[in-house]
Design a protein around this motif. Structure first.
Motif, PDB file in Angstrom:
ATOM      1  N   THR B  50       0.837  -1.187   0.000  1.00  0.00           N
ATOM      2  CA  THR B  50       0.000   0.000   0.000  1.00  0.00           C
ATOM      3  C   THR B  50       0.872   1.237   0.000  1.00  0.00           C
ATOM      4  O   THR B  50       2.030   1.201   0.386  1.00  0.00           O
ATOM      5  CB  THR B  50      -0.913   0.040   1.224  1.00  0.00           C
ATOM      6  OG1 THR B  50      -0.091   0.071   2.383  1.00  0.00           O
ATOM      7  CG2 THR B  50      -1.791  -1.178   1.284  1.00  0.00           C
ATOM      8  N   GLY B  89      -3.720  -0.289  -1.849  1.00  0.00           N
ATOM      9  CA  GLY B  89      -4.364   0.922  -2.322  1.00  0.00           C
ATOM     10  C   GLY B  89      -3.560   2.138  -1.928  1.00  0.00           C
ATOM     11  O   GLY B  89      -2.485   2.034  -1.368  1.00  0.00           O
ATOM     12  N   LEU B 103      -3.940   0.009  -9.816  1.00  0.00           N
ATOM     13  CA  LEU B 103      -3.906  -0.531  -8.466  1.00  0.00           C
ATOM     14  C   LEU B 103      -5.045  -1.522  -8.276  1.00  0.00           C
ATOM     15  O   LEU B 103      -6.135  -1.321  -8.811  1.00  0.00           O
ATOM     16  CB  LEU B 103      -3.949   0.582  -7.406  1.00  0.00           C
ATOM     17  CG  LEU B 103      -5.199   1.404  -7.176  1.00  0.00           C
ATOM     18  CD1 LEU B 103      -5.019   2.261  -5.949  1.00  0.00           C
ATOM     19  CD2 LEU B 103      -5.502   2.305  -8.336  1.00  0.00           C
ATOM     20  N   GLY B 105      -6.488  -2.206  -5.425  1.00  0.00           N
ATOM     21  CA  GLY B 105      -7.379  -1.808  -4.336  1.00  0.00           C
ATOM     22  C   GLY B 105      -8.019  -0.461  -4.571  1.00  0.00           C
ATOM     23  O   GLY B 105      -8.378  -0.115  -5.688  1.00  0.00           O
ATOM     24  N   SER B 106      -8.157   0.315  -3.493  1.00  0.00           N
ATOM     25  CA  SER B 106      -8.854   1.584  -3.542  1.00  0.00           C
ATOM     26  C   SER B 106      -7.881   2.747  -3.459  1.00  0.00           C
ATOM     27  O   SER B 106      -6.778   2.603  -2.971  1.00  0.00           O
ATOM     28  CB  SER B 106      -9.827   1.690  -2.367  1.00  0.00           C
ATOM     29  OG  SER B 106     -10.770   0.667  -2.446  1.00  0.00           O
ATOM     30  N   CYS B 107      -8.341   3.896  -3.930  1.00  0.00           N
ATOM     31  CA  CYS B 107      -7.540   5.107  -3.835  1.00  0.00           C
ATOM     32  C   CYS B 107      -8.368   6.163  -3.128  1.00  0.00           C
ATOM     33  O   CYS B 107      -9.461   6.505  -3.575  1.00  0.00           O
ATOM     34  CB  CYS B 107      -7.155   5.589  -5.231  1.00  0.00           C
ATOM     35  SG  CYS B 107      -6.239   7.127  -5.218  1.00  0.00           S
ATOM     36  N   ALA B 120      -8.450   0.675 -11.535  1.00  0.00           N
ATOM     37  CA  ALA B 120      -8.550   0.487 -10.088  1.00  0.00           C
ATOM     38  C   ALA B 120      -9.547  -0.616  -9.787  1.00  0.00           C
ATOM     39  O   ALA B 120     -10.672  -0.606 -10.265  1.00  0.00           O
ATOM     40  CB  ALA B 120      -8.978   1.783  -9.398  1.00  0.00           C
TER      41      ALA B 120
END
Lengths: 208, 224
Positions: B50, B89, B103, B105-107, B120
Motif C-alpha cells: 500500500t 491501495g 492498483l 485496491g482503492s484510492c 482500479a
C-alpha cells in the motif's frame, strides 16, 4: 431484506447528507469500513448500513462537527484510547466519576498516582453502571478485575461488555465486537454494551 | 528520529518503509508498503504493497500490486470483493498523475487529478475527482463531492484521431456534482448530474438536475 439494514439512498433521504459527505466521512474513518455492506440489487450494486449504528453516528457527526475538526472527530470514534493522564481530583472535579467508584477502585486495584486512559475507562464504565443501578458493588469489583486484566488484549479493537446472571451468580465477559454468543435458558443477559460507546462518551468528557 | 529521504535516479529498488520525501527519476521497485510525506515520480514505479502519502505526484506510471508470497504459493483465495478490500491501495491528501495509475485496491484522497489512464480494482474516493481520459480506463466505483471525467481532447480534429480511445468503464459513480464524458457506467447517482457526449449509462438517479447530451444513451433515469 433484513429490518436492521438501511440503504444508502434511504440514509441520505433521512439525514439530508450528501454523497460527498458520506464518502468524506468514510475516508476520515468516521464511519467504519465494516458498516458498508454491499449487496447486489436489481439496480446494480447497492450499499446498506446497520441502521442501529449508522443513524446515531451520523447524528453525532452532524451535531459535533461545528466544534471539532473531522480529524478530531475521528479520534473520538476510534475505539483506541490515546495518551491521557488524569489525577484523582481531576476525575472528581470534572464529574467524570464519583467518589464512591474511586473508593471501590482503590480497594480492588490500589490507587495509582494518576489514571491512564485504560484505567479511566474502567472507572468510567464502573461508575456509569453503578449509577444506573445495573450492577451491585460486588459485581463492580468483578468488572474492574475483568477490565484491568483483559481489556488491553483487544488493543483498540471493538468489543462488547456482557454481564450474565444465573441464579444470582454474575459472570462478566469481554467479547470481540460482532461475535454471537448464546447462553442456556436460565442465564439472563443483564448487560450487553459495546465498550466503544463508553470510550466515545469518555473522550468527549475528557475533551471538554 | 527524523525520517530520511530516498532519491532514486536511474534504476533502483527499496524495501519500502517510512520516509519523508521519496523522489524517483527513472525506474524503481518498492518491495513493501511505502509511507511518506511526498512521493514524486518521473518515470515508472511499482509498489508491492500500500501507499500512504500526503502528496503524490506522478509523471509516468505508478503501479501497485500485491506483494508477499510469490505466485503459485498456497495463499487462501479470497472472493473478488474481499480481495479488493484488502488489496494494496493509496491513501493520500492529494494525488496528481499525468500518465498511468494501476492498483488492485482503492484510492482515497482529498484531491485526485489524473490525465491519462487509470485501472482500479476498488473504490476511487476523493473530494474532487478530475480525470482527463487518454486510453481505456476502468474503475470499480467512484465516489466524492465533485466528479469530472472528460474525454481528453482540446486539439481541433483530435477527436477523429482518438476514436475508440479515452473511455472510462465504471460500475458505480456517486457524487454531488457529476460531469461525465466518454464513460460507460452501470449506475450513476448524484445531486446534479450532467452526462456529456459519448456516454452509455445504465441507470441514473438524480436529485436536482439531469442533463444528457444527445450523443449519449441512458437506459433509465429516476428522480429521487
Amino acid at each position: 431484506m433484513s429490518e436492521d439494514l438501511i440503504s444508502k439512498k434511504e440514509l441520505l433521504d433521512l439525514t439530508g447528507i450528501s454523497y460527498g459527505q458520506l464518502y468524506r466521512w468514510k475516508r476520515k474513518n468516521l464511519i467504519p469500513e465494516d458498516w458498508f455492506i454491499r449487496k447486489s440489487s436489481f439496480t446494480g450494486q447497492e450499499t446498506y448500513f446497520p441502521r442501529q449504528q449508522i443513524l446515531p453516528r451520523i447524528d453525532k457527526i452532524l451535531n459535533m462537527k461545528d466544534g471539532l475538526s473531522l480529524d478530531e472527530l475521528a479520534d473520538v470514534f476510534s475505539p483506541a484510547l490515546g495518551e491521557v493522564q488524569l489525577e484523582r481530583h481531576e476525575l472528581l472535579g470534572r464529574n467524570i466519576v464519583s467518589e464512591g467508584s474511586l473508593v471501590l477502585y482503590k480497594e480492588v486495584c490500589g490507587e495509582p498516582a494518576f489514571f491512564n486512559l485504560d484505567q479511566t475507562l474502567a472507572l468510567y464504565v464502573l461508575d456509569k453502571l453503578l449509577r444506573s443501578g445495573e450492577i451491585t458493588r460486588e459485581e463492580g469489583r468483578m468488572l474492574l478485575g475483568v477490565m484491568s486484566e483483559h481489556y488491553g488484549r483487544f488493543a483498540g479493537k471493538p468489543c462488547d461488555l456482557v454481564l450474565l446472571r444465573k441464579m444470582g451468580v454474575p459472570v462478566f465477559l469481554l467479547a470481540a465486537g460482532g461475535t454471537e454468543y448464546y447462553a442456556d435458558s436460565e442465564a439472563k443477559m443483564v448487560i450487553k454494551k459495546p465498550i466503544g460507546q463508553f470510550t466515545e462518551e469518555l473522550k468527549l468528557l475528557i475533551g471538554k | 528520529m527524523d525520517k530520511s529521504n530516498i532519491r532514486i535516479i536511474g534504476e533502483g529498488s527499496s524495501s519500502g518503509g517510512d520516509y519523508e520525501k521519496v523522489k524517483v527519476v527513472g525506474e524503481a521497485d518498492f518491495y513493501g508498503d511505502l509511507r511518506c510525506e511526498t512521493l514524486k515520480i518521473t518515470g515508472e514505479v511499482c509498489v508491492q504493497g500500500t501507499l500512504n502519502a500526503e502528496e503524490v505526484k506522478v509523471t509516468g506510471t505508478l503501479r501497485l500490486k500485491n506483494g508477499g508470497p510469490a505466485a503459485g504459493s498456497a495463499e487462501p483465495l479470497l472472493s473478488a470483493d474481499d480481495a479488493a478490500e484488502a488489496a494494496p491501495g493509496i491513501r493520500a491528501e492529494s494525488v496528481k498523475i499525468t500518465g498511468e495509475l494501476t492498483l488492485p485496491g482503492s484510492c482515497e484522497a482529498e484531491e485526485f487529478k489524473l490525465r491519462g489512464r487509470i485501472e482500479a480494482g476498488g473504490v476511487l474516493s476523493a473530494e474532487d475527482i478530475n480525470i482527463k481520459l487518454h486510453g481505456a480506463s476502468r474503475v470499480k466505483e467512484m465516489g466524492g463531492t465533485n466528479i469530472t471525467v472528460k474525454g481528453a481532447t482540446s486539439v481541433p480534429f483530435g477527436a477523429l484521431l482518438q476514436m475508440g480511445l479515452g473511455k472510462l468503464q465504471a460500475g458505480l459513480i456517486e457524487g454531488d456534482d457529476i460531469y461525465l464524458e466518454n464513460t460507460e457506467a452501470d449506475s450513476v447517482r448524484g445531486m446534479r448530474v450532467e452526462i456529456g457526449p459519448g456516454c452509455r449509462i445504465g441507470t441514473v438517479e438524480y436529485r436536482d438536475k439531469l442533463e444528457v447530451d444527445s450523443t449519449s444513451q441512458v437506459q433509465s433515469e429516476h428522480r429521487v
